[in-house]
Structure formats: C-alpha cells, structure tokens
Enzyme design. Structure first.
Site, PDB file in Angstrom:
ATOM      1  N   HIS B 455     125.718 105.382  -5.391  1.00  0.00           N
ATOM      2  CA  HIS B 455     126.741 104.410  -5.778  1.00  0.00           C
ATOM      3  C   HIS B 455     127.654 104.119  -4.611  1.00  0.00           C
ATOM      4  O   HIS B 455     128.007 102.995  -4.323  1.00  0.00           O
ATOM      5  CB  HIS B 455     127.612 104.978  -6.902  1.00  0.00           C
ATOM      6  CG  HIS B 455     127.178 104.526  -8.250  1.00  0.00           C
ATOM      7  ND1 HIS B 455     126.463 103.376  -8.436  1.00  0.00           N
ATOM      8  CD2 HIS B 455     127.368 105.064  -9.466  1.00  0.00           C
ATOM      9  CE1 HIS B 455     126.227 103.245  -9.712  1.00  0.00           C
ATOM     10  NE2 HIS B 455     126.760 104.258 -10.374  1.00  0.00           N
ATOM     11  N   ARG B 562      97.348 104.396  10.019  1.00  0.00           N
ATOM     12  CA  ARG B 562      97.179 105.730  10.586  1.00  0.00           C
ATOM     13  C   ARG B 562      96.635 106.632   9.495  1.00  0.00           C
ATOM     14  O   ARG B 562      97.034 106.511   8.340  1.00  0.00           O
ATOM     15  CB  ARG B 562      98.519 106.272  11.072  1.00  0.00           C
ATOM     16  CG  ARG B 562      99.161 105.419  12.139  1.00  0.00           C
ATOM     17  CD  ARG B 562     100.437 106.089  12.656  1.00  0.00           C
ATOM     18  NE  ARG B 562     101.060 105.247  13.654  1.00  0.00           N
ATOM     19  CZ  ARG B 562     102.031 104.364  13.409  1.00  0.00           C
ATOM     20  NH1 ARG B 562     102.476 104.242  12.171  1.00  0.00           N
ATOM     21  NH2 ARG B 562     102.538 103.640  14.372  1.00  0.00           N
ATOM     22  N   ARG B 598      92.534 103.306  11.574  1.00  0.00           N
ATOM     23  CA  ARG B 598      92.293 104.065  12.788  1.00  0.00           C
ATOM     24  C   ARG B 598      91.837 105.457  12.397  1.00  0.00           C
ATOM     25  O   ARG B 598      92.502 106.142  11.617  1.00  0.00           O
ATOM     26  CB  ARG B 598      93.569 104.160  13.627  1.00  0.00           C
ATOM     27  CG  ARG B 598      93.320 104.865  14.962  1.00  0.00           C
ATOM     28  CD  ARG B 598      94.572 104.973  15.774  1.00  0.00           C
ATOM     29  NE  ARG B 598      95.518 105.912  15.160  1.00  0.00           N
ATOM     30  CZ  ARG B 598      96.769 106.090  15.591  1.00  0.00           C
ATOM     31  NH1 ARG B 598      97.232 105.376  16.601  1.00  0.00           N
ATOM     32  NH2 ARG B 598      97.553 106.954  14.996  1.00  0.00           N
ATOM     33  N   GLU B 696      94.470 102.275  25.028  1.00  0.00           N
ATOM     34  CA  GLU B 696      95.688 103.038  25.258  1.00  0.00           C
ATOM     35  C   GLU B 696      95.555 103.955  26.464  1.00  0.00           C
ATOM     36  O   GLU B 696      96.488 104.637  26.856  1.00  0.00           O
ATOM     37  CB  GLU B 696      96.079 103.834  24.010  1.00  0.00           C
ATOM     38  CG  GLU B 696      94.958 104.673  23.437  1.00  0.00           C
ATOM     39  CD  GLU B 696      95.277 105.213  22.056  1.00  0.00           C
ATOM     40  OE1 GLU B 696      96.448 105.257  21.680  1.00  0.00           O
ATOM     41  OE2 GLU B 696      94.331 105.603  21.348  1.00  0.00           O
ATOM     42  N   ASN B 719     102.435 102.377  23.378  1.00  0.00           N
ATOM     43  CA  ASN B 719     103.166 103.624  23.611  1.00  0.00           C
ATOM     44  C   ASN B 719     102.375 104.559  24.509  1.00  0.00           C
ATOM     45  O   ASN B 719     102.882 105.069  25.513  1.00  0.00           O
ATOM     46  CB  ASN B 719     103.468 104.326  22.291  1.00  0.00           C
ATOM     47  CG  ASN B 719     104.261 103.459  21.360  1.00  0.00           C
ATOM     48  OD1 ASN B 719     104.860 102.476  21.803  1.00  0.00           O
ATOM     49  ND2 ASN B 719     104.261 103.790  20.086  1.00  0.00           N
ATOM     50  N   ASP B 720     101.108 104.794  24.118  1.00  0.00           N
ATOM     51  CA  ASP B 720     100.286 105.681  24.932  1.00  0.00           C
ATOM     52  C   ASP B 720      99.894 105.022  26.248  1.00  0.00           C
ATOM     53  O   ASP B 720      99.821 105.687  27.278  1.00  0.00           O
ATOM     54  CB  ASP B 720      99.046 106.126  24.152  1.00  0.00           C
ATOM     55  CG  ASP B 720      99.358 107.354  23.299  1.00  0.00           C
ATOM     56  OD1 ASP B 720     100.251 108.119  23.709  1.00  0.00           O
ATOM     57  OD2 ASP B 720      98.731 107.515  22.241  1.00  0.00           O
ATOM     58  N   ARG B 730     106.333 110.696  26.827  1.00  0.00           N
ATOM     59  CA  ARG B 730     107.285 109.938  26.019  1.00  0.00           C
ATOM     60  C   ARG B 730     108.446 110.780  25.512  1.00  0.00           C
ATOM     61  O   ARG B 730     109.539 110.312  25.294  1.00  0.00           O
ATOM     62  CB  ARG B 730     106.555 109.400  24.785  1.00  0.00           C
ATOM     63  CG  ARG B 730     106.233 107.961  24.878  1.00  0.00           C
ATOM     64  CD  ARG B 730     106.253 107.356  23.518  1.00  0.00           C
ATOM     65  NE  ARG B 730     105.122 107.803  22.701  1.00  0.00           N
ATOM     66  CZ  ARG B 730     105.023 107.506  21.429  1.00  0.00           C
ATOM     67  NH1 ARG B 730     105.985 106.817  20.839  1.00  0.00           N
ATOM     68  NH2 ARG B 730     103.993 107.900  20.729  1.00  0.00           N
ATOM     69  N   CYS B 767      99.763  97.000  18.887  1.00  0.00           N
ATOM     70  CA  CYS B 767     100.300  97.738  17.745  1.00  0.00           C
ATOM     71  C   CYS B 767     101.328  98.795  18.141  1.00  0.00           C
ATOM     72  O   CYS B 767     101.691  99.639  17.345  1.00  0.00           O
ATOM     73  CB  CYS B 767      99.183  98.366  16.918  1.00  0.00           C
ATOM     74  SG  CYS B 767      98.279  99.635  17.792  1.00  0.00           S
TER      75      CYS B 767
END
Lengths: 212, 836
Positions: B455, B562, B598, B696, B719-720, B730, B767
């Site tokens: 709330h 994933r 994947r 990647e 990312n990779d 990373r 991605c």
C-alpha cells in the site's frame, strides 16, 4: 494353420519379454501423462505369469488365458491390471477346453477381449487409451481375414494398424484415466497403454512367424 | 443393522488414515471399516487380493459399501465384484462419493444404523465444498428462498482491498443475507457484509466468476446493485486510473533496469544503498528518521485491565480519524488513495472482529490484548494466502492494530512532519502514516523494508513522492539530518554525496519529467524508423513464468530463451519430459511468434551437482556450454530431444559458445542422431528446425563467413563478446572502466558478422545488454542488425527510440562510428548526432 496351446505359451513368453525390454520406455511414457508406473506394473504382471508358466504348458487355451487374467488382476496394481485382466478373462471364455484354434476363433477371442476392456474402462476410441491401438488393429485383422490373407499377413496388418493407432494417440487429448487430469497438457504424448497393447500384438505376430 | 465399509486407495497410508478419520464419526458404535490400500508390499497401487479380503471380512447380511479413490481403485473393485458369488455381490455396493468426505459421512450414517442404500445415498450427497477450516459455521446452505447470480470480475485488481470494501459497503445497505462465492477459484462462500471474511474467503482475480447469493426481502435489489458494481469494474475502468498506474510501474521498473549500466560509473561513490525504486525522481536533502513506539506504550500499561467499552471508544476514535484522513485526501482529489481508507474503516467496524474480541473479554482477557490477538489471527490467515497482494494487506491490519492501541492509551497521533524539507527514513511505511505525511516537507521517502505492491508503495506513487523501498535495515543507522541523494530512478541512495551532485540531480529531475511523456503506450505497434525501415524487437527470457507478461511490453518473439533455470540448483539433471513440458508451454504461449531456445550455457563458474568438472583457473575460458556437451553428450541430447519434441513450428535452437566450425558440425550431428532416435521410437516431431549459433567469441565473429554457410542464423551476445575481445572479466570491479560494448573493436566485429551473414541470407540478432541501450540502438540498426532482443521491460523504450530514427542516416553514422578511437568517442558522437 491352427494355433495350439504351445503357441499361446510362446506368445506369452514373447509378450513378457517385450514388456520387460520396454519397461523403462513404458514407464517413461506414463510419467509424462500418468502416474509413471505402467512399465513397472505390466512387468510385474507378466513376470507373475512367467513364474507359473510351467504349470500351464499342458492346459487348454481357455485355462491358460484365465490363469493369466487372474495373475494380471491380482498383481499389476494399476488400472492396466483390471483392464488387461478383464481382456484375458473375456478372451478365455470362448476358448475353454480348446487346445487348438483357427484365425476366426482368435478374432472372436480378441473381440471379446476388447469388449471386456470397454466394459471395464468405459472408454471409446479417440480418448487416448489402449483402445486406440486395439480397435483399429482388430478391424485390420478382420479385413485381412475376409480378403483371404495368410495368418502371418493378417497379423502383420494387425500390428501395422496397432502401430498407427499408437501414433494417433500422440495428438489426442486424454479424457479417461489419470492422463485426463492433465487436460490439454496430455496432448503431444504417446499413450503408454496403447503402446503396451501394440507390443502384445507384436508378440503374437512374431510367434506366428516363427511357427511358419 | 450395521453396514460394513471398505476403503480402497492407491496408498496404504491414505486408506488407513481415512479409516482412522472415519472411525471418529462412529460415536462409539463398532462400525466395521477396513482399509484396502496399496499393493501387498505396501507400494502405491491397488490390490485385488486386499480388496477381496476386506470385503469378505466386513461382509454381513446388512451389506458392504466400498469407497474408492480413483482410476484403478475403481476398476479393480469392480473386477472384485464380478468374482464374488451372486448372493454376496448383490449386497456389495460401490459408492460414488469422494473418498475422504464420503467415508466420513458413510461411517457416521452406518453408525446410526441406516440401510446400505441409505448409507450410500448419504455419502454421495456429502457436501464437498472445502470450507475454510476456521469457519465451520460458514458451511452454506442455499435455502429455497435464496436467489443467486453469477458475475465475472472485469476490473484489473479483482476483488481485493478497495473493490472488496466497496462490495461490502454496498452489500451492507441491504437487509438480506448476502454471500459471495468465487466459483472459478472454488472457494467457500464468504459473508458479503464482513470485510474480513471477504478478505480471506471472498477474494477473486480479474476474470474470476463470482456467485452472489442473497436471501431476504430486498434480495433482488441487492443482487441488481451488486451486479452493477462488479460490472462497472468497481469504478476502476472508467477513470482509467489503473491504466496509468500500470504504466507508472513499467516506467519505474524500466528505470531500475537501467541501473545496472549507470551503476558502473556510480559504485565508486561511498555509502550507497540500493533498493526498489517506487516513484522516480532525483532529490538531495537531509534525512529525517521517524520512529513509532506503540509496543513500548503497551509495555508500560500492561497491568491495567481494559474493558470492552473502552476498546470500542478507541475504535470509534480511530474510525473518526480515518474518516478525516479520507476526507482530506478526497479534497486533494486523491480518491483512489482515499478508497484504501474505506477498507480501514470497514475493518474497524467489522462485527466479526468485535464479536470475537467481546468473547475473549468476557472470558477474562483485557480488551487491548484481546483485540491484538484477534487482529493478529487475521494477519496470520492473510499471510497464509498465496496471493501476494493479499499478504500486503496485513500491513493495513498491523496499522489498524497500532492505531487502535495507541488511541486506547491516549498517545495521540500527529501529522508526520519534519519541519524542514527532508527525506523520510523509516523501517516500513504503514498506509495511515503515508497519508499523514506532510507533503510540503517530505520530498522523498526511503524505507528499509517493503515491496513494489505494498500500500505504501502505491500511495507514494500516487502522491508523487520520489521513493525507494527495501533499502535494507542498515539505512536506519543513518543519523538524523545527514545529507543524502535519493535517486529513485535507479533505486540508489547515496549518503554524504559529493556537493556537486545537487545541480546534477536537479537537471536530471527535469529531464526525467520530460522523458516520461515520451514513453507512450505504443509498445504493441511494430517498430519502424521514420523512413520505414523495420526492426524486430524481441524479448530475452530467463524463466518460463516470465513468458506470459512479455506480450504486454510488445515483444515480437523471444530472441533468447535461457534454459539454465532448468538446471541450476537441482540435484539431478532435468528429464526430457520436464524440459519438454517447459518448452512446449513457451512455444504454445507464444503462438506463431518465434522462440529461440539457447541450449545450456554453463561451466565451472556455476557448478552443477550432477556434472563433475575439474577446478579451473579460468572458468570462462574453460569447459563451458558446448564444450561441456562434449564431456556430457547425454545432457545435451536430452535437451535437444526435448526441444525437437516441443517445437510447434516456432522454435529455433541456438548453440552457445561456438569457437569453431567443428563444434557446429559436431552439434548438428548430435541433433541428427536425436532426430533418428525419436523417429525410431515412433515419437512424432517437427523434422524442420532452424539451428543457429551465438556469436560471442571473437573467433566466431572473425570466421562468420565460414559459419554462415553451416547455420541458419546468428545471435550476437555482446556481453561475452566484449569480455572475450577486450580480455576484461565483466565482474571485475577494478576493470569496469575498460568494459564497454560500444568499443569500436566490438562494433567492427558486429559489422563483420552482419555482412557475412547477409551474404548467405542469414539473419542476425543482438541479444546482449547493449541491444537496449539508447546509444547502441542507432549503431546496431545502422550496421544492419535485423533483430534486437532485450529485457522485456525495455522494449517499449527501444521501440520508441527506433521510431524517432532515420535508417538512411544511421547507415552513414554507423560507418563513421567504426572509424572512431574508443567507446567514449562513440557515445559522444551518437548522443550528438541522434539528439539523445
């Protein structure tokens, strides 16, 4: 060609072997949509038959099948017990006292077996059960018999139809048995009961082939 | 006369337990009841012999009634019957009732000496609606004079706090007895005039059908008016308030996702706390720590016996106060917030609570303790509800309890005001406290606990006070008056920030207000650049449960599903069936929209219990993803088979961590093996499935021309790719300044990959995180990337941005960017040229 009590014993041995061989597979199929015990249960039932098979070798076909029926009913423990048990029981009725039967009599016995299953399980074709393998198999049997096929040809047609029947259960939605609790999620899986029926028909065919 | 009972179940324990239960109903009469559960060896199943035995044991001339659970229990029992001699058979009946309820009813009927037919009839008529056990008296009897009507809940929040209180309000106007039963959720009927009963038993979600049952002189009018109330959506729909609320939530959660990136540059600041942002804003101000102490007051006066009348007075006082707060809010045209206090008022006036308290007081308990006890028991019940929103309502009860107890001990409640403009620091905001806030001076809120649906959060959002909840208990140690910077866009609270931050925050706050307007509700529409170039925007999904909601963000498919969630934290590898069911449900939910699955991407950094790997010095350069499959081919095969079987025509299979063509060929061979294994088992599946790879590893990008001939599509995992190209872990905090996916080196690899793919007619998606970054999107589109796949909540934002861009210009910009020296030049160049 006539089928005698020794052939029936051989058939039972083959069927028991096939069930044992496919125990894992049947259980895997059943795990997807049922309670995951079909392979184990069927194997328990047929193993029980095998344990007393020697006492049956000199019995008439009706007695052999009735004894099998009792073994299945009392040891299987799942729905396939009363279903297959009733099938064997009904099949045995017309074969009491007979040591030899022809293909017409075999068909009548198989029809009685199907009737027994339908009476017990209240299922009809298209509900993703063993009936979806057995009913088309028996139609193929009858057709080939009428068109004058040899016993092996008849059973080949029977087995082929049963196989097709099994495949047809994949897209079906179960409305009977434990699988019906899954509703739409039962779609896409092969029915374990239909699969074991198919294996039993296969055992019949192989028995006859060896005899010829 | 005494009928015998046989209880047949798949489970020996269940049968024995049911017998035990049923025997309690026999009032000392010796009713023969025998369990026949499980197989001879005690395993699950039904035993012909056990059932036969049991029937024989309990059999008498009076007959035997057999109760069964399901399936084979029924069939085996029927078979038994056929084996019984006809004279016995006719006296054994099978009962159609549910096992537990039926057995109890049958035992009780048998004990009363009824005939077998009557016992069967009684058992089969047993009431099976599962009534809340705390309210056995609520077992509803639909009398002949009652009338009922079914209505569907169409308002977004369903039948909860505000709608429920409105419902009670309207129902209370009528003299008739009115009950509500949620038919969809198969709940027990609730008293429509008791807000507490409604809160526990009468709740419903949007789409549920509820049955309203009324009996009395004005029953018809009551049904008519309640039906209208439900069908009007409890007023939620007309005002469109709820739509706004939802958009607000998306907005703030989307902002919170951006946190990850901004944070790279901010974590070096000292003394920062992170929580869930509720209402976005940037505020710098001193903190004001608020403490409440009703429990201490109680301690002091615990000796005194409080009468029921005194309690009633306190309740009345709080009730009046609530009305004043409500009116105040209404004047401020905050009708939605005000309505929450309707709920409070109703709890305060709930007859059931008062009756329960009175009962306890009459038994010698002091009224304050009785009240606390009764309210606590309701809190307990609410906490057991599976629905989170319901659990949040416990805060209301907690609040009411505190207020009543405070009123009882004459420690009046004041407006919460710090006197100077401050950021309120508090463990957890209770609804009444939020409403008593001095909005002039409280310009930000930071709480230690609480979630997005409390709330307090809703109210804070409504009042438009920048706020962050759930910052953790440590924030309570910040001394009064400490300067903090509250960034409720990213959910970060900075203690003793840099002095320059004030100007920066003011600027950011202004920009923020402008940007919010840009985020229009156009998520569903396809994303085209101004000159008509179409980019598909997909969602990255990490869990099956997330799939349902991605549609509302406008996802055109799943660009990356994933599958690690199926594997991590389990004792055993997931079975083919488990995986199949998961993939199938995703495939079906998505309909015709594509789903890229994947295969397992895991290695030594996240060990699995059922996979043994040597300890590696560099797990990210070790046995990971496809390299793991080589060691555990069955693990891979099981997954491939599950994917093949689940494919309804929209699934694509994607292989992670590809470094060379040999791996692709090996994997494709395995996929073919899986296909033939499935075929040989007679299992049907779609033979056609597209197989793609993740780009990647730099070598894959460099060799993309060769790879393009072998696969159906590419997906660039930025990312990779960044990590491996720049040789930067990373997760290494000391190297964050090096890690940027917009380094021209990475962008050149993206261009190479896209060009090679297009040469062979293959599509390329991106991605990684960068796919949703505003500086990256123009470059990726310009480089010719066909699809972007991202966190679903970022989709509306990305689509909005794409619509402002011009493809022909982006193509030129992208080429220029490749000639720049480093990532910061790239970001600056794009910000300038794309007016970001």
């Amino acid at each position: 060609m006539m089928i005698n009590n020794q052939d029936v014993i051989k058939f039972l041995e083959k069927a028991a072997g096939k069930i044992k061989e496919n125990k894992e597979f049947l259980t895997q199929l059943d795990s997807a949509i049922g309670d995951g015990d079909h392979g184990i249960n069927m194997d328990r039932g047929f193993s029980k038959i095998m344990s007393s098979i020697d006492t049956l070798r000199d019995k008439d076909i009706g007695t052999i099948l009735r004894t099998c029926s009792m073994a299945l009913i009392s040891t299987v423990g799942g729905a396939s017990g009363p279903l297959y048990g009733t099938a064997f029981l009904y099949a045995s009725k017309s074969l009491n006292g007979k040591f030899e039967i022809d293909m017409n009599e075999l068909l009548e016995a198989l029809k009685a077996a199907l009737e027994g299953i339908q009476m017990r399980g209240k299922a009809t074709e298209g509900e993703k059960t063993m009936i979806d393998a057995i009913a088309p198999a028996l139609r193929a049997f009858e057709e080939k018999l009428k068109s004058g096929g040899t016993p092996v040809e008849i059973l080949e047609a029977t087995v082929a139809a049963a196989k097709k029947g099994v495949e047809n259960t994949v897209p079906m939605k179960a409305t009977k048995g434990r699988a019906s609790y899954l509703g739409d999620r039962s779609i896409g899986h092969q029915d374990p009961g239909a699969t074991s029926s198919y294996l039993i028909f296969e055992a019949m065919l192989e028995t006859l082939k060896e005899k010829v | 006369m005494m009928v015998g009972l046989v209880i047949v179940s798949h489970s020996q324990k269940l049968a024995e337990g049911v017998v035990e239960l049923a025997k309690q109903m026999t009032l000392g009469e010796n009713v023969p009841i025998i369990p026949a559960g499980g197989l001879e060896n005690g395993e699950i199943g039904t035993s012909f012999d056990k059932i036969m035995d049991a029937i024989n044991k309990v059999y008498s001339e009076d007959g035997v009634l057999v109760l069964m659970d399901l399936g084979s229990a029924v069939m085996t029992t029927q078979t038994c019957l056929e084996f019984l001699p006809p004279e016995i058979q006719s006296k054994v009946l099978l009962c159609n009732a549910p096992l537990v309820e039926g057995s109890i009813a049958a035992a009780s009927a048998a004990a009363q000496g009824f005939s077998i037919e009557k016992v069967k009839e009684i058992a089969e008529k047993v009431n099976t609606s599962k009534v809340q056990q705390d309210f056995p008296e609520e077992t509803i009897k639909y009398s002949e004079n009652a009338i009922a009507i079914d209505v569907k809940l169409i308002n977004p929040t369903g039948l909860h706090a505000r709608p429920a209180s409105l419902f009670v309000q309207v129902a209370s106007k009528f003299k008739s007895e009115i009950k509500v039963q949620n038919i969809t959720a198969k709940k027990a009927p609730a008293d429509a005039k008791s807000i507490m009963d409604m809160a526990v038993n009468g709740t419903g979600e949007k789409g549920d059908v509820i049955r309203i049952i009324a009996e009395g002189e004005d029953a018809e009018e009551a049904l008519k008016e309640l039906k209208e109330l439900v069908e009007s959506g409890f007023g939620e729909l007309e005002k469109g308030e709820n739509v706004n609320l939802e958009r607000n939530e998306i907005l703030t959660e989307e902002h919170s996702n951006k946190l990850v990136k901004n944070d790279i540059r901010e974590t070096t600041m000292k003394g920062s706390f992170r929580g869930t942002p509720i209402y976005p804003g940037y505020v710098v101000a001193p903190v004001w720590v608020y403490e409440r102490r009703p429990s201490k007051i109680l301690e002091k006066k615990k000796e005194k016996f409080i009468t029921f009348e005194e309690l009633l007075e306190a309740i009345k006082e709080v009730s009046d106060e609530t009305r004043i707060i409500k009116e105040k809010l209404e004047k401020e045209s905050n009708s939605k917030v005000a309505a929450i206090f309707d709920f409070h008022e109703m709890i305060l006036n709930d007859q059931k609570i008062k009756d329960d308290v009175k009962n306890l007081v009459e038994n010698g308990m002091s009224a304050d303790k009785a009240f606390a006890k009764v309210v606590d028991s309701w809190i307990d019940k609410l906490e057991k509800q599976s629905f989170d929103l319901m659990k949040e309502r416990t805060k209301d009860l907690e609040d009411i309890k505190n207020r009543v107890l405070t009123a009882l001990f004459k420690e009046g409640k004041k407006i919460i005001s710090p006197n100077v403009k401050s950021i309120l620091l508090i463990d957890e905001l209770l609804p009444s406290e939020t409403a008593l806030l001095d909005k002039e001076n409280i310009i930000g809120i930071a709480t230690a606990y609480g979630g997005t649906t409390s709330h307090a959060a809703i109210i804070a959002r409504m009042l438009g006070i920048p706020s962050i909840v759930g910052l953790g208990p440590k924030i309570l140690k910040i001394p009064n008056g400490t300067i903090v910077a509250l960034n409720s866009v990213d959910g970060v609270l900075l203690v003793n920030p840099n002095v320059k931050i004030k100007d920066e925050f003011e600027k950011k706050d202004k920009l923020l207000k402008l940007k919010e307007k840009e985020l229009i509700n156009k998520a569903e529409e396809p994303s085209k650049t101004k000159d008509g170039y179409r980019i598909e925007v997909f969602a990255n999904v990490g869990k099956v449960e997330e799939v349902e909601e991605i549609h509302k963000y406008g996802a055109e498919g799943i660009g990356l599903l994933r599958t690690e969630f199926l594997y991590v934290g389990k004792k055993e590898a997931p079975t083919e069936e488990e995986q199949y069911n998961n993939y199938l449900s995703v495939s079906q939910t998505m309909g015709k929209k594509p789903v890229v699955i994947r295969t397992l991407d895991i290695g030594g950094d996240k060990p699995l219990e059922y996979v043994s790997l040597d300890k590696e010095a560099n797990p990210f350069l070790g046995v990971r993803a496809i390299r793991l499959y080589k060691k555990y081919p069955e693990l891979f095969k099981t997954q491939v088979k599950a994917i093949l079987r689940a494919n309804q025509g929209n699934i694509k299979l994607m292989l992670p961590m590809i470094a060379s063509i040999d791996e692709v060929r090996w994997a494709k061979e395995i996929i073919n093996e899986c296909k033939s294994e499935l075929s040989s088992k007679g299992i049907k599946f779609n033979q056609k499935i597209e197989v793609g790879i993740m780009i990647e590893i730099p070598s894959a990008a460099i060799m993309s021309e060769i790879l393009a001939k072998e696969v159906d599509f590419f997906s660039i995992g930025t990312n990779d790719l960044t990590q491996y190209t720049l040789a930067v872990d990373r997760g290494n905090k000391n190297l964050k300044y090096l890690f940027d996916s917009l380094e021209p080196s990475i962008l050149r690899l993206v261009k190479l990959t896209v060009d090679n793919a297009h040469k062979y007619g293959r599509l390329v998606s991106v991605c990684g995180e960068v796919a949703s970054e505003k500086e990256a999107i123009p470059i990726l589109v310009g480089l010719g990337v066909d699809e972007l796949s991202m966190n679903p909540r970022m989709i509306p934002y990305a689509k909005g941005l794409i619509r402002t861009l011009e493809y022909s210009q982006l193509q030129k910009l992208a080429l220029k960017v490749l000639e720049l020296e480093n990532a910061s030049q790239v970001r600056e160049f794009i910000s300038k040229n794309c007016n970001l």
